[in-house]
Design a protein around this motif. Structure first.
Motif, PDB file in Angstrom:
ATOM      1  N   SER A 225      20.263  52.041  14.385  1.00 20.59           N
ATOM      2  CA  SER A 225      19.563  51.596  15.633  1.00 20.59           C
ATOM      3  C   SER A 225      20.865  51.434  16.422  1.00 20.59           C
ATOM      4  CB  SER A 225      18.789  50.447  15.310  1.00 20.59           C
ATOM      5  OG  SER A 225      17.694  50.818  14.546  1.00 20.59           O
ATOM      6  N   VAL A 226      21.163  52.619  17.049  1.00 22.35           N
ATOM      7  CA  VAL A 226      22.445  52.400  17.753  1.00 22.35           C
ATOM      8  C   VAL A 226      22.294  51.337  18.997  1.00 22.35           C
ATOM      9  CG1 VAL A 226      24.168  53.859  19.209  1.00 22.35           C
ATOM     10  CG2 VAL A 226      23.448  54.352  16.784  1.00 22.35           C
TER      11      VAL A 226
ATOM     12  N   GLY B 260      27.612  50.562   9.114  1.00 24.33           N
ATOM     13  CA  GLY B 260      26.679  51.373   8.387  1.00 24.33           C
ATOM     14  C   GLY B 260      25.599  51.964   9.091  1.00 24.33           C
ATOM     15  N   TYR B 261      25.316  53.266   9.091  1.00 28.19           N
ATOM     16  CA  TYR B 261      24.222  53.680   9.775  1.00 28.19           C
ATOM     17  C   TYR B 261      23.215  54.513   9.012  1.00 28.19           C
ATOM     18  CZ  TYR B 261      27.518  53.144  13.453  1.00 28.19           C
ATOM     19  OH  TYR B 261      28.379  52.487  14.493  1.00 28.19           O
ATOM     20  N   VAL B 262      22.575  53.758   8.024  1.00 31.02           N
ATOM     21  CA  VAL B 262      21.796  54.321   7.065  1.00 31.02           C
ATOM     22  C   VAL B 262      20.366  54.615   7.885  1.00 31.02           C
ATOM     23  CG1 VAL B 262      20.097  53.747   5.354  1.00 31.02           C
ATOM     24  CG2 VAL B 262      22.546  52.884   5.146  1.00 31.02           C
TER      25      VAL B 262
ATOM     26  N   VAL C  38      14.967  48.358  14.102  1.00 29.16           N
ATOM     27  CA  VAL C  38      15.327  47.530  15.456  1.00 29.16           C
ATOM     28  C   VAL C  38      15.305  45.839  14.556  1.00 29.16           C
ATOM     29  CG1 VAL C  38      15.240  46.963  17.813  1.00 29.16           C
ATOM     30  CG2 VAL C  38      14.577  49.010  16.758  1.00 29.16           C
ATOM     31  N   VAL C  39      16.335  45.768  13.871  1.00 29.65           N
ATOM     32  CA  VAL C  39      16.172  44.592  13.194  1.00 29.65           C
ATOM     33  C   VAL C  39      17.219  43.499  13.052  1.00 29.65           C
ATOM     34  CG1 VAL C  39      14.072  45.249  11.685  1.00 29.65           C
ATOM     35  CG2 VAL C  39      16.492  45.714  10.889  1.00 29.65           C
TER      36      VAL C  39
ATOM     37  N   GLU D  77      17.935  60.460  13.051  1.00 29.51           N
ATOM     38  CA  GLU D  77      17.091  59.414  13.288  1.00 29.51           C
ATOM     39  C   GLU D  77      17.442  58.522  14.372  1.00 29.51           C
ATOM     40  OE1 GLU D  77      14.756  57.210   9.786  1.00 29.51           O
ATOM     41  OE2 GLU D  77      16.758  55.831  10.325  1.00 29.51           O
ATOM     42  N   ILE D  78      18.648  58.845  14.818  1.00 32.94           N
ATOM     43  CA  ILE D  78      19.245  57.850  16.038  1.00 32.94           C
ATOM     44  C   ILE D  78      18.412  58.011  17.254  1.00 32.94           C
ATOM     45  CG2 ILE D  78      21.308  57.571  17.221  1.00 32.94           C
ATOM     46  CD1 ILE D  78      21.933  57.383  14.379  1.00 32.94           C
TER      47      ILE D  78
END
Lengths: 676, 676
Positions: free
Chosen positions: A380-381, A406-408, A344-345, A413-414
């Motif tokens: 962190s959607v 990007g969704y690394v 969450v950054v 993990e979502i």
């Protein structure tokens, strides 16, 4: 140009209320058959009189409701035929024919609830699809799918190409090649070759508000839909009326014919964006590969890549050589620290101090180039969704036309936070993310922004409906060559992709590395191709946003390969695949959408080859200059990868072009009409 | 037209006396490497930098003499290059380029006997061959080969296609398709596909006075020469100076390229017959299929086939429809009784009373047709040899230009009688028979007679040297469809042959059966093809003597297929194989030697297919009428085999011809220039 023919005459043969219901494709190639055996719905498929899919189950298990795969009766059935040629906004082929016969089977359960479901089959000559439709009805409103029971029962232990589902690294795996009997639960596209040398590819189309379908082997040669579940185990939550995605099977005689089948696009809805003038296929460079080489960093520090000065250097290079976009990664706060651990950054609306976002964007426009935006969400959607409206508005204001997202993050993990403040962890390819991506694409369209999605959900042809959803990664791309274990991607990786991952849709593989060995940065890694093969990838691996991945200084040192990268377009009028063998070699030919030029790319795995291609695709009676970038006689991916030769030849539609591909090599050709 | 270039400049790289000795093919595709490790000679082979054959043994075990595979030293070595284009008297291609680099390695044993042997390698771009040469020398005069130790060590468990050696029924078996690890001892050609999709075919060339080489798997992926032994166990008896046949390997990227490789012919000696005007490719009909249908008999009786009247009926049919020869089997005494049990029965110079040989031969000539002679030896070679001079003279006198010979008998049934009157039983494919066949072909040439050899030795390209050795059976032909167990030949049999048996040379398969089901005669058997496929066999299966096997009355009832059989030639200017998959499908294209017409044949196994072929072989800018014989939409070999459609299309070199092949179907096309 559009040609719509809806008629009532079609090849549907059935006695009233009799079983099975059978429907053939327009040219009588494929035939689907539907039966109700003791109330259990099943379908089968044959091709030119030979069975491809044995009778296979249909239906659902619903949470908190009686079984929904048995006790059915036939309420009715309709069939129709459809023939239209539609135009892609951009693509690998401009005009696509959508010609199918459709059979709608209306089922109702023989009990007091009398719940209803339709199964709709569309039968093409090159494949078929079917979906379930839940009509609005009194006794089935909220639908909680516990399990989709759809099966595909094959006729033998077909050779199969696949990647496993339910893995931490999402879709970024090397392709496995095993008999069907060694398949467990796998992603689609799942490609097969029968002992008779027929090629199959299972996938789905139009996945917008459902879970991704993976395929699980439940008996010798039987695959069953296995939908990625929500955190609570429910596979799909929906509400009648509802339709599922199309379950699809492409069937081809030659592996290359899988590639030139447009079944997946045809089973998607037409374009929903009225003004598409802002959607532009493009080639781009960017501050990206240098981080993968560990020459610079995403995070601030002495080697921070995303500086104003560095960005302007890339912009200058792009302007000089005609690239459209410049991607800048690492431009916004959040990269410092372990950014993908919790994630969450990120701040999506404010640059680092060293990066003058407004100034760089303006400088780019001044030089006739655009920034390509970058939104790394670290999966962190929730956090992204809170900012994305403002983030897209910012980019729109700065003249950005394409954003790489990007969704690394690991496979599951979502998260989403429920009313009690608990985090519910979801899979990257579950319904939660499918719906998130749909939200993003629609929002991006409002801001006239196209998307290049990394670590997203597999492509199911939505680009037809939302042509701003241009390309995506969702596979193992070039960057593994920079730092991957065991040498990164082996030479045959890009020989698998065209027959597997790319069947889903465009792939931002990011080709064009010309400093193949990058000994200065990562001496233990390399690109496992010859230079000619790396060039040929521009024709072989389709993407409407096509990167020239290497550093400007490396291109300045390699003017010959750079010339081809500059010449090759990213948008096509037509695509042909004259020859290919899965995992071994492929030859792809494409015609530029904006000129009469043609391009050819041919690549091979570790094995050198002598092939040939008749140039019968060229205009009859016209002469062309073939600009040929080929492996020198002594080229070899391992020992002599830079041995690139350039030759010119005059050719015509009757020329048979010899292709000599070194071990791990390739050939790239541009055909320029001589009368232009 | 002949172009001979013998030069001293070639791609041979080696330091004096150093090892290994290496020699590349003219275009640097294949490279052979020779080493002496502790006196043991070995060779290996690579292609475009990848190993194909790992270091493999060379040498012999000689009877009553010290080992001849070790203790060698290099006496010298020479290399040379050769490039010539030669003309076939007839064939599948008129002009053939013979372009190779040669390495001669001279070896001598390091002991008192100082015995010598040369190994000669010829390296082509499409394969290589090597043979042993025994020079004249003091300590090695009579050579009794106990074992040839030649090995071929492959790099993996390649998919293999083969028939077993040492079987009672000689070469008449269905092709097996297994991994290499399941191969035991097999005949050549032995065809393979590597995991990388490279195709190999092992065979031998110029087998004239040696035993046939079969291949025995002696380790995981190692094959060893296994020569068919004489009755006493000796494999070969010869005398220095002597040369062995060439051990050959063809290498191709596409399976069809094995077919258009002329390695085997190139490794044979040039034509030895000065006046070849009497050697004529031809199509023939004959009294043959009706015996296989059991409509008539070879032996005298109420249904005797070889009557004067019946022969004249066939002659009339041949004259009317342009067939060149009429074969008559069962014309000579010997057929009564169990003729192949012992077999010393046939009279080759006298007809049965019901057959007026002289009158029939004269009637044929009068009508512009010739008799095709028939010599069934029942494998009693001694008995045949005693009569054959007179027998050929008789046929020559009667205007016969081609004789079909037969050697029906079990694999090891040939005998020769020694001085003590004992019979020594030999294999059909041992040295005894190789030498017998060589005697026959030379004798036949003296009488201006060409041969069509059934149950003989495999073809090793001798037709180049003796072009009157036109065709042979030596495989499982059409007649198995008349009476074979388990339905005769399965539909995929003819999809195996082009990639296996036919690589050796022409095959008198005897296609053209149009009464596919022959329910009147043998209701439990049938031809397992559609009619279109049966026609396409005329293009797919090459033979310069090509039979129209069916009965005249069946052709009279089938004018459409008969027309194609009349139109298709038996001699070609060129041959192309645009597409194919072993056991699955093949498309062959050939140009008539005597006109500008082209022909196409495409066939498939049980699986229907949609293929296409660019017609880039047609002359640029010229229009052609394509006369297409194809499967109807609902054709199926099993359910609807007679559904043949004829259509005409105007085409050119830029046309892409679609091929729709039914299950077990095919397509036959004649292309006629429209300006002729």
């Amino acid at each position: 140009m559009m040609c719509l023919v809806a008629a009532l005459s079609f090849s549907f043969t059935q006695r009233a209320d009799a079983q099975p219901l059978q429907l053939a494709s327009p040219e009588h190639v494929l035939e689907v058959s539907f039966t109700l055996e003791d109330g259990v719905p099943k379908y089968s498929l044959s091709r030119l009189g030979q069975t491809l899919i044995l009778p296979s189950k249909l239906g659902f298990k619903l949470a908190g409701a009686p079984d929904f795969d048995t006790n059915f009766e036939l309420l009715g059935h309709q069939s129709s035929t459809f023939d239209e040629t539609w135009e892609q906004v951009w693509g690998e082929k401009r005009f696509i024919r959508n010609h199918y016969n459709e059979l709608r089977v209306q089922l109702q359960q023989r009990d007091a609830l009398a719940r209803r479901i339709d199964v709709v089959f569309r039968v093409y000559d090159d494949g078929f699809g079917f979906r379930y439709e839940f009509p609005e009805q009194p006794n089935l409103s909220e639908i909680l799918i516990d399990d989709e029971l759809t099966e595909f029962t094959l006729t033998g232990n077909h050779e199969s190409w696949w990647i496993g589902a339910y893995q931490w690294n999402r879709f970024e795996y090397l392709t496995e090649n095993t008999p069907l009997a060694a398949v467990d639960t796998v992603h689609t596209p799942l490609t097969m070759r029968t002992a008779d040398d027929i090629y199959l590819s299972f996938h789905e189309a139009a996945l917008t508000n459902y879970s991704s379908m993976t395929l699980e082997r439940v008996a010798d040669f039987t695959l069953k839909a296995n939908l990625m579940p929500w955190a609570d185990g429910i596979r799909v939550r929906t509400q009648a009326p509802a339709v599922t995605p199309w379950r699809t099977l492409q069937v081809a005689d030659r592996p290359g014919d899988l590639i030139t089948s447009y079944l997946i696009l045809n089973l998607n809805e037409p374009n929903q964006i009225e003004d598409t003038s802002w959607i532009e296929p493009a080639k781009y460079v960017g501050i990206w590969w240098e981080m993968h080489l560990d020459k610079s960093t995403w995070e601030p520090g002495p080697r921070h890549g995303a500086t104003t000065e560095n960005a302007k250097r890339y912009i200058d290079f792009a302007a000089e050589h005609g690239f459209d976009h410049v991607l800048v990664e690492g431009w916004n706060p959040g990269w410092e620290g372990d950014w993908f651990a919790d994630g969450v950054v990120f701040d999506f609306t404010r640059p680092y101090d060293v990066f003058d976002l407004e100034g760089v964007a303006a400088y780019a426009l001044e030089r006739g180039v655009r920034l390509m935006g970058h939104h790394e969400t670290s999966a962190s959607v929730e956090h992204y969704e809170a900012q994305m409206e403002e983030a897209f508005a910012l980019y729109e204001r700065l003249g950005v036309r394409a954003v790489k997202t990007g969704y690394v993050g690991h496979g599951q993990e979502i998260f989403w936070t429920d009313a009690d403040g608990n985090r519910n962890y979801e899979w990257h390819h579950g319904q939660h993310m499918v719906e998130h991506h749909q939200t993003v694409v629609e929002l991006a369209a409002q801001h006239q922004i196209s998307l290049n999605v990394h670590e997203g959900v597999k492509d199911t042809g939505l680009r037809r409906t939302w042509p701003n959803l241009m390309t995506r990664e969702v596979a193992r791309g070039q960057e593994y060559n920079a730092w991957g274990e065991n040498g990164g991607n082996p030479p045959n990786h890009v020989l698998m992709l065209p027959f597997t991952r790319n069947l889903a849709g465009p792939f931002d593989y990011t080709p064009g590395v010309v400093d193949l060995l990058f000994e200065e940065w990562r001496p233990d890694n390399r690109v496992p191709h010859t230079l000619a093969k790396e060039l040929a990838l521009y024709v072989v691996i389709y993407s409407p946003l096509q990167m020239a991945a290497d550093l400007p200084q490396n291109y300045e040192n390699a003017p010959l390969p750079l010339q081809f990268i500059k010449d090759v377009p990213a948008d096509w009028y037509d695509t042909l695949v004259p020859d290919g063998s899965i995992g071994n070699f492929i030859t792809v030919v494409r015609k530029d959408r904006n000129s009469d030029e043609w391009f050819l790319g041919s690549i091979t795995n570790e094995q050198g080859r002598l092939l040939e291609t008749p140039l019968s695709f060229l205009d009859e009676g016209r002469r062309y200059r073939a600009e040929i970038y080929r492996d020198a006689t002594d080229a070899h991916w391992e020992h002599n990868p830079y041995a690139l030769e350039y030759v010119e030849m005059e050719v015509s539609s009757t020329t048979i072009l010899p292709l000599r591909l070194a071990a791990g090599g390739g050939m790239a050709v541009r055909f320029v009409p001589l009368d232009e």
